[in-house]
Design a protein around this motif. Structure first.
Motif, PDB file in Angstrom:
ATOM      1  N   ILE A  53       4.387  -3.994  -4.386  1.00  9.06           N
ATOM      2  CA  ILE A  53       3.663  -5.257  -4.539  1.00  9.06           C
ATOM      3  C   ILE A  53       2.211  -5.029  -4.132  1.00  9.06           C
ATOM      4  CG2 ILE A  53       3.492  -7.648  -3.739  1.00  9.06           C
ATOM      5  CD1 ILE A  53       6.522  -7.357  -2.969  1.00  9.06           C
ATOM      6  N   GLU A  54       1.304  -5.350  -5.016  1.00  8.62           N
ATOM      7  CA  GLU A  54      -0.116  -5.215  -4.681  1.00  8.62           C
ATOM      8  C   GLU A  54      -0.524  -6.327  -3.723  1.00  8.62           C
ATOM      9  OE1 GLU A  54      -2.884  -4.507  -7.807  1.00  8.62           O
ATOM     10  OE2 GLU A  54      -1.560  -3.061  -8.791  1.00  8.62           O
ATOM     11  N   THR A  55      -1.327  -5.949  -2.715  1.00  5.09           N
ATOM     12  CA  THR A  55      -1.777  -6.923  -1.708  1.00  5.09           C
ATOM     13  C   THR A  55      -3.291  -6.821  -1.496  1.00  5.09           C
ATOM     14  OG1 THR A  55      -1.227  -5.339   0.033  1.00  5.09           O
ATOM     15  CG2 THR A  55       0.461  -6.991  -0.507  1.00  5.09           C
ATOM     16  N   PRO A  56      -4.064  -7.075  -2.543  1.00  9.77           N
ATOM     17  CA  PRO A  56      -5.524  -7.001  -2.385  1.00  9.77           C
ATOM     18  C   PRO A  56      -6.022  -8.163  -1.520  1.00  9.77           C
ATOM     19  CG  PRO A  56      -4.966  -7.905  -4.521  1.00  9.77           C
ATOM     20  CD  PRO A  56      -3.673  -7.511  -3.875  1.00  9.77           C
ATOM     21  N   ASP A  57      -7.154  -7.941  -0.907  1.00 10.81           N
ATOM     22  CA  ASP A  57      -7.769  -9.042  -0.151  1.00 10.81           C
ATOM     23  C   ASP A  57      -9.276  -9.007  -0.375  1.00 10.81           C
ATOM     24  OD1 ASP A  57      -9.067  -7.366   1.967  1.00 10.81           O
ATOM     25  OD2 ASP A  57      -6.988  -6.912   2.458  1.00 10.81           O
ATOM     26  N   MET A  58      -9.931 -10.080  -0.008  1.00  9.33           N
ATOM     27  CA  MET A  58     -11.370 -10.237  -0.253  1.00  9.33           C
ATOM     28  C   MET A  58     -12.236  -9.336   0.616  1.00  9.33           C
ATOM     29  SD  MET A  58     -11.858 -12.279  -2.742  1.00  9.33           S
ATOM     30  CE  MET A  58     -13.552 -12.807  -2.587  1.00  9.33           C
ATOM     31  N   GLU A  59     -11.662  -8.817   1.702  1.00 10.45           N
ATOM     32  CA  GLU A  59     -12.467  -8.035   2.632  1.00 10.45           C
ATOM     33  C   GLU A  59     -12.655  -6.586   2.190  1.00 10.45           C
ATOM     34  OE1 GLU A  59     -12.122  -6.751   7.249  1.00 10.45           O
ATOM     35  OE2 GLU A  59     -11.705  -8.835   6.778  1.00 10.45           O
ATOM     36  N   SER A  60     -11.845  -6.146   1.232  1.00 12.31           N
ATOM     37  CA  SER A  60     -11.879  -4.740   0.869  1.00 12.31           C
ATOM     38  C   SER A  60     -11.879  -4.569  -0.649  1.00 12.31           C
ATOM     39  CB  SER A  60     -10.645  -4.044   1.469  1.00 12.31           C
ATOM     40  OG  SER A  60     -10.562  -2.717   1.018  1.00 12.31           O
ATOM     41  N   THR A  61     -12.494  -3.462  -1.095  1.00 11.40           N
ATOM     42  CA  THR A  61     -12.424  -3.135  -2.527  1.00 11.40           C
ATOM     43  C   THR A  61     -11.215  -2.260  -2.818  1.00 11.40           C
ATOM     44  OG1 THR A  61     -13.837  -1.198  -2.192  1.00 11.40           O
ATOM     45  CG2 THR A  61     -14.925  -3.279  -2.835  1.00 11.40           C
ATOM     46  N   PHE A  62     -10.453  -1.939  -1.766  1.00  5.60           N
ATOM     47  CA  PHE A  62      -9.232  -1.153  -1.930  1.00  5.60           C
ATOM     48  C   PHE A  62      -8.056  -2.104  -2.105  1.00  5.60           C
ATOM     49  CE2 PHE A  62      -5.449   0.934  -0.265  1.00  5.60           C
ATOM     50  CZ  PHE A  62      -5.440   2.094  -1.002  1.00  5.60           C
ATOM     51  N   ASP A  63      -7.253  -1.875  -3.138  1.00  4.05           N
ATOM     52  CA  ASP A  63      -6.062  -2.684  -3.377  1.00  4.05           C
ATOM     53  C   ASP A  63      -4.864  -2.009  -2.713  1.00  4.05           C
ATOM     54  OD1 ASP A  63      -7.515  -4.488  -4.841  1.00  4.05           O
ATOM     55  OD2 ASP A  63      -6.924  -3.685  -6.791  1.00  4.05           O
ATOM     56  N   SER A  64      -4.478  -2.536  -1.572  1.00  3.08           N
ATOM     57  CA  SER A  64      -3.327  -1.977  -0.848  1.00  3.08           C
ATOM     58  C   SER A  64      -2.021  -2.446  -1.478  1.00  3.08           C
ATOM     59  CB  SER A  64      -3.395  -2.401   0.621  1.00  3.08           C
ATOM     60  OG  SER A  64      -3.339  -3.816   0.715  1.00  3.08           O
ATOM     61  N   LYS A  65      -0.931  -1.807  -1.057  1.00  2.00           N
ATOM     62  CA  LYS A  65       0.392  -2.155  -1.565  1.00  2.00           C
ATOM     63  C   LYS A  65       1.387  -2.164  -0.422  1.00  2.00           C
ATOM     64  CE  LYS A  65      -0.322  -0.100  -6.104  1.00  2.00           C
ATOM     65  NZ  LYS A  65       0.182   0.825  -7.118  1.00  2.00           N
ATOM     66  N   ILE A  66       2.459  -2.925  -0.632  1.00  2.00           N
ATOM     67  CA  ILE A  66       3.588  -2.921   0.289  1.00  2.00           C
ATOM     68  C   ILE A  66       4.850  -2.664  -0.538  1.00  2.00           C
ATOM     69  CG2 ILE A  66       2.507  -4.444   1.991  1.00  2.00           C
ATOM     70  CD1 ILE A  66       4.223  -6.753   0.810  1.00  2.00           C
ATOM     71  N   PRO A  67       5.894  -2.138   0.103  1.00  2.00           N
ATOM     72  CA  PRO A  67       7.135  -1.918  -0.644  1.00  2.00           C
ATOM     73  C   PRO A  67       7.705  -3.243  -1.144  1.00  2.00           C
ATOM     74  CG  PRO A  67       7.172  -0.733   1.443  1.00  2.00           C
ATOM     75  CD  PRO A  67       5.974  -1.640   1.475  1.00  2.00           C
ATOM     76  N   GLY A  68       8.201  -3.230  -2.365  1.00  2.00           N
ATOM     77  CA  GLY A  68       8.850  -4.399  -2.950  1.00  2.00           C
ATOM     78  C   GLY A  68      10.328  -4.117  -3.151  1.00  2.00           C
ATOM     79  N   SER A  69      10.896  -4.689  -4.180  1.00  2.00           N
ATOM     80  CA  SER A  69      12.327  -4.507  -4.435  1.00  2.00           C
ATOM     81  C   SER A  69      12.588  -3.145  -5.070  1.00  2.00           C
ATOM     82  CB  SER A  69      12.840  -5.623  -5.340  1.00  2.00           C
ATOM     83  OG  SER A  69      12.149  -5.605  -6.574  1.00  2.00           O
ATOM     84  N   ASP A  70      13.813  -2.675  -4.894  1.00  2.00           N
ATOM     85  CA  ASP A  70      14.237  -1.405  -5.470  1.00  2.00           C
ATOM     86  C   ASP A  70      14.962  -1.645  -6.786  1.00  2.00           C
ATOM     87  OD1 ASP A  70      13.286   0.090  -3.323  1.00  2.00           O
ATOM     88  OD2 ASP A  70      15.167  -0.090  -2.220  1.00  2.00           O
ATOM     89  N   SER A  71      14.936  -0.651  -7.645  1.00  2.00           N
ATOM     90  CA  SER A  71      15.704  -0.698  -8.891  1.00  2.00           C
ATOM     91  C   SER A  71      15.934   0.736  -9.360  1.00  2.00           C
ATOM     92  CB  SER A  71      14.967  -1.497  -9.969  1.00  2.00           C
ATOM     93  OG  SER A  71      13.777  -0.841 -10.345  1.00  2.00           O
ATOM     94  N   VAL A  72      16.824   0.865 -10.328  1.00  2.00           N
ATOM     95  CA  VAL A  72      17.052   2.150 -10.974  1.00  2.00           C
ATOM     96  C   VAL A  72      16.671   1.960 -12.427  1.00  2.00           C
ATOM     97  CG1 VAL A  72      18.769   3.880 -11.635  1.00  2.00           C
ATOM     98  CG2 VAL A  72      18.878   2.822  -9.368  1.00  2.00           C
ATOM     99  N   GLY A  73      15.774   2.796 -12.910  1.00  2.00           N
ATOM    100  CA  GLY A  73      15.298   2.687 -14.288  1.00  2.00           C
ATOM    101  C   GLY A  73      16.399   2.984 -15.295  1.00  2.00           C
ATOM    102  N   ASP A  74      16.040   2.920 -16.563  1.00  2.00           N
ATOM    103  CA  ASP A  74      16.989   3.201 -17.630  1.00  2.00           C
ATOM    104  C   ASP A  74      17.653   4.553 -17.386  1.00  2.00           C
ATOM    105  OD1 ASP A  74      16.176   0.834 -18.749  1.00  2.00           O
ATOM    106  OD2 ASP A  74      14.904   1.764 -20.271  1.00  2.00           O
ATOM    107  N   SER A  75      18.983   4.561 -17.455  1.00  2.00           N
ATOM    108  CA  SER A  75      19.735   5.777 -17.153  1.00  2.00           C
ATOM    109  C   SER A  75      20.687   6.099 -18.296  1.00  2.00           C
ATOM    110  CB  SER A  75      20.527   5.591 -15.860  1.00  2.00           C
ATOM    111  OG  SER A  75      19.646   5.371 -14.766  1.00  2.00           O
ATOM    112  N   SER A  76      20.740   7.375 -18.646  1.00  2.00           N
ATOM    113  CA  SER A  76      21.627   7.791 -19.732  1.00  2.00           C
ATOM    114  C   SER A  76      22.066   9.235 -19.531  1.00  2.00           C
ATOM    115  CB  SER A  76      20.939   7.656 -21.085  1.00  2.00           C
ATOM    116  OG  SER A  76      19.842   8.550 -21.165  1.00  2.00           O
ATOM    117  N   ILE A  77      23.187   9.544 -20.158  1.00  2.00           N
ATOM    118  CA  ILE A  77      23.675  10.920 -20.202  1.00  2.00           C
ATOM    119  C   ILE A  77      23.973  11.240 -21.661  1.00  2.00           C
ATOM    120  CG2 ILE A  77      25.440  12.562 -19.469  1.00  2.00           C
ATOM    121  CD1 ILE A  77      25.871  10.877 -16.969  1.00  2.00           C
TER     122      ILE A  77
END
Length: 157
Positions: A53-77
Motif C-alpha cells: 500500500i502506498e503511503t505518500p505524504d505532503m512532507e516528502s517527495t518519497f512515496d513510502s509503502k507499507i505491507p498490504g494483503s497477501d495473495s498468490v498470482g495466477d498459478s498453473s502446471i
C-alpha cells in the motif's frame, strides 16, 4: 552453502484432503498423494506476493509503502500428455479441490522445505502446436486460502 537444481530434486504432489487443521499433511497422506513430478513440463506461479500500500505524504517527495494483503498470482502446471492413460487429467478435473504440495528439497524428513497450496482446479486445457515437441496440457489453479510455506516434511514411518 551447497547449491542444487530443482530438476531431479523437488517433488510435486496433489492431495485431495489433509486431515490436520494446520494444513500440514501426514506421512500417510503424502504417500497416498497423486504424484505429479514426472509428468511436469512447466510450472508458473505458486508464489506468495504482497500487495503493498502506498503511503505518500505532503512532507516528502518519497512515496513510502507499507505491507498490504497477501495473495498468490495466477498459478498453473503444464504436463506432458500421456497417450495411454488419463489418470492425471481425471485427478485434476475442473472444479476439483485439494492441495498442491511442493517438497522443494525432495522428500527429506524434517526438512523445513514443504509448501502447501490449498487450490481448486480452475481449468484444464490441451495445448495444440505444429512444432516438433511433445503433446502437453495445462491445468490452472485458483489458490483458495493462505498457503503454508516452509513446513517440516513429516518423518518416515
Amino acid at each position: 552453502m551447497a547449491r542444487f537444481s530443482r530438476k531431479g530434486v523437488t517433488k510435486v504432489l496433489f492431495l485431495e484432503e489433509i486431515a490436520a487443521t494446520t494444513l500440514i499433511p501426514s506421512r500417510a497422506e503424502l504417500t497416498g498423494a497423486t504424484k505429479l513430478t514426472k509428468s511436469i513440463a512447466a510450472i508458473d506461479g505458486f508464489q506468495l506476493e504482497n500487495n503493498e500500500i502506498e503511503t505518500p505524504d505532503m512532507e516528502s517527495t518519497f512515496d513510502s509503502k507499507i505491507p498490504g494483503s497477501d495473495s498468490v498470482g495466477d498459478s498453473s502446471i503444464t504436463f506432458y500428455e500421456d497417450d495411454s492413460t488419463s489418470t492425471l487429467e481425471e485427478a485434476l478435473a475442473k472444479g476439483t479441490e485439494g492441495f498442491v504440495v511442493f517438497l522443494r528439497k525432495g522428500d527429506v524428513p524434517t526438512s523445513k522445505s514443504m509448501d502447501i497450496f490449498p487450490a481448486r482446479v480452475a481449468s484444464q486445457s490441451s495445448e495444440y502446436t505444429v512444432d516438433n515437441e511433445s503433446a502437453k496440457w495445462m491445468t490452472r489453479f485458483s489458490i483458495t486460502d493462505q498457503p503454508v510455506l516452509g513446513a517440516a516434511v513429516p518423518a518416515a514411518s
